[in-house]
Design a protein around this motif. Structure first.
Motif, PDB file in Angstrom:
ATOM      1  N   ASN A  14       0.814  -1.221   0.000  1.00 43.00           N
ATOM      2  CA  ASN A  14       0.000   0.000   0.000  1.00 43.00           C
ATOM      3  C   ASN A  14       0.848   1.271   0.000  1.00 43.00           C
ATOM      4  N   GLY A  15       2.095   1.131  -0.416  1.00 41.38           N
ATOM      5  CA  GLY A  15       2.952   2.297  -0.587  1.00 41.38           C
ATOM      6  C   GLY A  15       2.696   2.952  -1.944  1.00 41.38           C
ATOM      7  N   ASN A  16       3.524   3.936  -2.254  1.00 40.00           N
ATOM      8  CA  ASN A  16       3.294   4.734  -3.469  1.00 40.00           C
ATOM      9  C   ASN A  16       3.430   3.906  -4.747  1.00 40.00           C
ATOM     10  N   THR A  17       4.421   3.023  -4.781  1.00 39.03           N
ATOM     11  CA  THR A  17       4.605   2.174  -5.963  1.00 39.03           C
ATOM     12  C   THR A  17       3.396   1.247  -6.126  1.00 39.03           C
ATOM     13  N   HIS A  18       2.994   0.629  -5.038  1.00 36.59           N
ATOM     14  CA  HIS A  18       1.870  -0.310  -5.067  1.00 36.59           C
ATOM     15  C   HIS A  18       0.596   0.394  -5.559  1.00 36.59           C
ATOM     16  N   ILE A  19       0.357   1.592  -5.038  1.00 36.65           N
ATOM     17  CA  ILE A  19      -0.844   2.357  -5.429  1.00 36.65           C
ATOM     18  C   ILE A  19      -0.800   2.686  -6.932  1.00 36.65           C
ATOM     19  N   LEU A  20       0.363   3.116  -7.393  1.00 39.15           N
ATOM     20  CA  LEU A  20       0.482   3.521  -8.805  1.00 39.15           C
ATOM     21  C   LEU A  20       0.364   2.322  -9.746  1.00 39.15           C
ATOM     22  N   VAL A  21       1.038   1.233  -9.388  1.00 34.20           N
ATOM     23  CA  VAL A  21       0.964   0.026 -10.231  1.00 34.20           C
ATOM     24  C   VAL A  21      -0.493  -0.469 -10.274  1.00 34.20           C
ATOM     25  N   SER A  22      -1.157  -0.443  -9.122  1.00 37.71           N
ATOM     26  CA  SER A  22      -2.558  -0.903  -9.070  1.00 37.71           C
ATOM     27  C   SER A  22      -3.469   0.016  -9.876  1.00 37.71           C
ATOM     28  N   LYS A  23      -3.143   1.304  -9.905  1.00 35.89           N
ATOM     29  CA  LYS A  23      -3.975   2.247 -10.684  1.00 35.89           C
ATOM     30  C   LYS A  23      -3.809   1.977 -12.186  1.00 35.89           C
ATOM     31  N   ILE A  24      -2.599   1.689 -12.622  1.00 36.84           N
ATOM     32  CA  ILE A  24      -2.382   1.337 -14.037  1.00 36.84           C
ATOM     33  C   ILE A  24      -3.134   0.040 -14.341  1.00 36.84           C
ATOM     34  N   ALA A  25      -3.034  -0.922 -13.417  1.00 38.69           N
ATOM     35  CA  ALA A  25      -3.724  -2.206 -13.587  1.00 38.69           C
ATOM     36  C   ALA A  25      -5.241  -1.987 -13.693  1.00 38.69           C
ATOM     37  N   GLU A  26      -5.758  -1.077 -12.872  1.00 38.45           N
ATOM     38  CA  GLU A  26      -7.200  -0.784 -12.893  1.00 38.45           C
ATOM     39  C   GLU A  26      -7.623  -0.243 -14.268  1.00 38.45           C
ATOM     40  N   GLY A  27      -6.814   0.655 -14.814  1.00 42.55           N
ATOM     41  CA  GLY A  27      -7.114   1.210 -16.141  1.00 42.55           C
ATOM     42  C   GLY A  27      -7.098   0.130 -17.207  1.00 42.55           C
ATOM     43  N   ALA A  28      -6.118  -0.769 -17.123  1.00 44.76           N
ATOM     44  CA  ALA A  28      -6.018  -1.850 -18.118  1.00 44.76           C
ATOM     45  C   ALA A  28      -7.219  -2.792 -17.999  1.00 44.76           C
ATOM     46  N   ARG A  29      -7.588  -3.121 -16.764  1.00 48.48           N
ATOM     47  CA  ARG A  29      -8.742  -4.027 -16.559  1.00 48.48           C
ATOM     48  C   ARG A  29     -10.032  -3.392 -17.093  1.00 48.48           C
ATOM     49  N   ALA A  30     -10.158  -2.075 -16.884  1.00 45.31           N
ATOM     50  CA  ALA A  30     -11.373  -1.382 -17.329  1.00 45.31           C
ATOM     51  C   ALA A  30     -11.549  -1.474 -18.845  1.00 45.31           C
ATOM     52  N   LYS A  31     -10.438  -1.644 -19.550  1.00 47.68           N
ATOM     53  CA  LYS A  31     -10.494  -1.765 -21.021  1.00 47.68           C
ATOM     54  C   LYS A  31     -10.449  -3.225 -21.464  1.00 47.68           C
ATOM     55  N   GLY A  32     -10.567  -4.139 -20.504  1.00 50.67           N
ATOM     56  CA  GLY A  32     -10.714  -5.539 -20.887  1.00 50.67           C
ATOM     57  C   GLY A  32      -9.471  -6.402 -20.784  1.00 50.67           C
ATOM     58  N   ALA A  33      -8.356  -5.824 -20.338  1.00 52.52           N
ATOM     59  CA  ALA A  33      -7.137  -6.639 -20.227  1.00 52.52           C
ATOM     60  C   ALA A  33      -7.240  -7.580 -19.022  1.00 52.52           C
ATOM     61  N   GLY A  34      -6.558  -8.696 -19.108  1.00 46.49           N
ATOM     62  CA  GLY A  34      -6.408  -9.576 -17.950  1.00 46.49           C
ATOM     63  C   GLY A  34      -5.115  -9.186 -17.243  1.00 46.49           C
ATOM     64  N   GLN A 174      -3.225  10.023 -14.743  1.00 44.29           N
ATOM     65  CA  GLN A 174      -2.226   9.675 -15.774  1.00 44.29           C
ATOM     66  C   GLN A 174      -1.944   8.169 -15.732  1.00 44.29           C
ATOM     67  N   ALA A 175      -1.819   7.619 -14.527  1.00 46.10           N
ATOM     68  CA  ALA A 175      -1.534   6.181 -14.373  1.00 46.10           C
ATOM     69  C   ALA A 175      -2.710   5.351 -14.905  1.00 46.10           C
ATOM     70  N   TYR A 176      -3.909   5.750 -14.572  1.00 45.98           N
ATOM     71  CA  TYR A 176      -5.107   5.022 -15.026  1.00 45.98           C
ATOM     72  C   TYR A 176      -5.172   5.031 -16.562  1.00 45.98           C
ATOM     73  N   GLU A 177      -4.919   6.199 -17.145  1.00 50.60           N
ATOM     74  CA  GLU A 177      -4.996   6.318 -18.610  1.00 50.60           C
ATOM     75  C   GLU A 177      -3.885   5.526 -19.294  1.00 50.60           C
ATOM     76  N   LEU A 178      -2.731   5.475 -18.653  1.00 47.40           N
ATOM     77  CA  LEU A 178      -1.644   4.662 -19.216  1.00 47.40           C
ATOM     78  C   LEU A 178      -2.071   3.190 -19.230  1.00 47.40           C
ATOM     79  N   GLY A 179      -2.731   2.772 -18.157  1.00 45.16           N
ATOM     80  CA  GLY A 179      -3.239   1.399 -18.093  1.00 45.16           C
ATOM     81  C   GLY A 179      -4.241   1.123 -19.206  1.00 45.16           C
TER      82      GLY A 179
END
Ligand SMILES: Cc1cc2nc3c(=O)[nH]c(=O)nc-3n(C[C@H](O)[C@H](O)[C@H](O)COP(=O)(O)O)c2cc1C
Length: 183
Positions: A14-34, A174-179
């Motif tokens: 739940n640190g900064n890296t974890h939050i950012l990586v999870s936000k990118i992952a969330e963006g990717a999942r929202a567009k259908g990625a596994g 920005q992280a979400y959109e990158l995802g």
């Protein structure tokens, strides 16, 4: 469906890296990625000692969690690689992980990594981007050597305590959109 492997190279849950990586992952999942997330701090990844067994037999000699991760990397279309700056470099966890990519450097295994996309995520405490220069070059050169495509960078100065990045909504967007763009 695109497959994304999200790698958290900070030991701080739940640190900064974890939050950012999870936000990118969330963006990717929202567009259908596994998306599968790996928290390197939970895993046992020993150092590459240059035995080069992979060059002879196409397999790594180390019997640890990396053996299960190699196929996940091979089967993914994109990697999210997150590490905070630790003493102007990546964390030990991330360095051990990338060192083991020697496995992909041998001629027989090279096609398992060649052409894959990657994004990097690097939070750090100091306010100047110069602080992250060595980490960025480490990734740029290593990924280029492996013939991977570095398609995005999220660099976040000025974050120190666990969760500081939550105070930066523009970075999270920005992280979400990158995802989303990875999917
Ligand atoms: C061992 C260690 C070394 C660090 N070295 C640096 C550094 O060289 N420069 C810097 O700006 N921040 C440094 N930091 C601060 C972290 O980069 C910063 O707190 C970051 O937000 C931590 O990310 P995390 O929450 O994902 O663990 C260091 C932190 C630790 C624990």
């Amino acid at each position: 469906m695109n497959k994304v492997l999200a790698v958290v190279g900070s030991p701080r849950r739940n640190g900064n890296t974890h939050i950012l990586v999870s936000k990118i992952a969330e963006g990717a999942r929202a567009k259908g990625a596994g998306v599968e997330e790996l928290f390197l701090g939970d895993l046992t990844i020993t150092e590459c000692d240059g035995c080069h067994r992979c060059w002879q037999d196409s397999v790594c000699s180390k019997n640890d969690d990396m053996l299960g991760i190699y196929p996940k990397i091979s089967q993914s279309d994109a990697l999210i690689l997150g590490t905070p700056v630790y003493w102007y470099g990546p964390t030990g966890l991330m360095k051990l992980f990338i060192d083991r990519f020697v496995y992909f450097n041998c001629p027989q295994n090279r096609d398992e990594i060649k052409g894959k996309s990657a994004v990097i995520v690097v939070p750090f405490e100091e306010e100047t981007f110069e602080t992250a220069r060595l980490v960025i070059e480490f990734f740029e050169k290593s990924l280029a050597y492996l013939e991977m495509k570095l398609v995005g960078k999220i660099l976040v100065p000025g974050v120190s305590d666990r969760g500081d990045v939550l105070q930066k909504p523009e970075i999270l967007k920005q992280a979400y959109e990158l995802g989303q763009s990875l999917a």
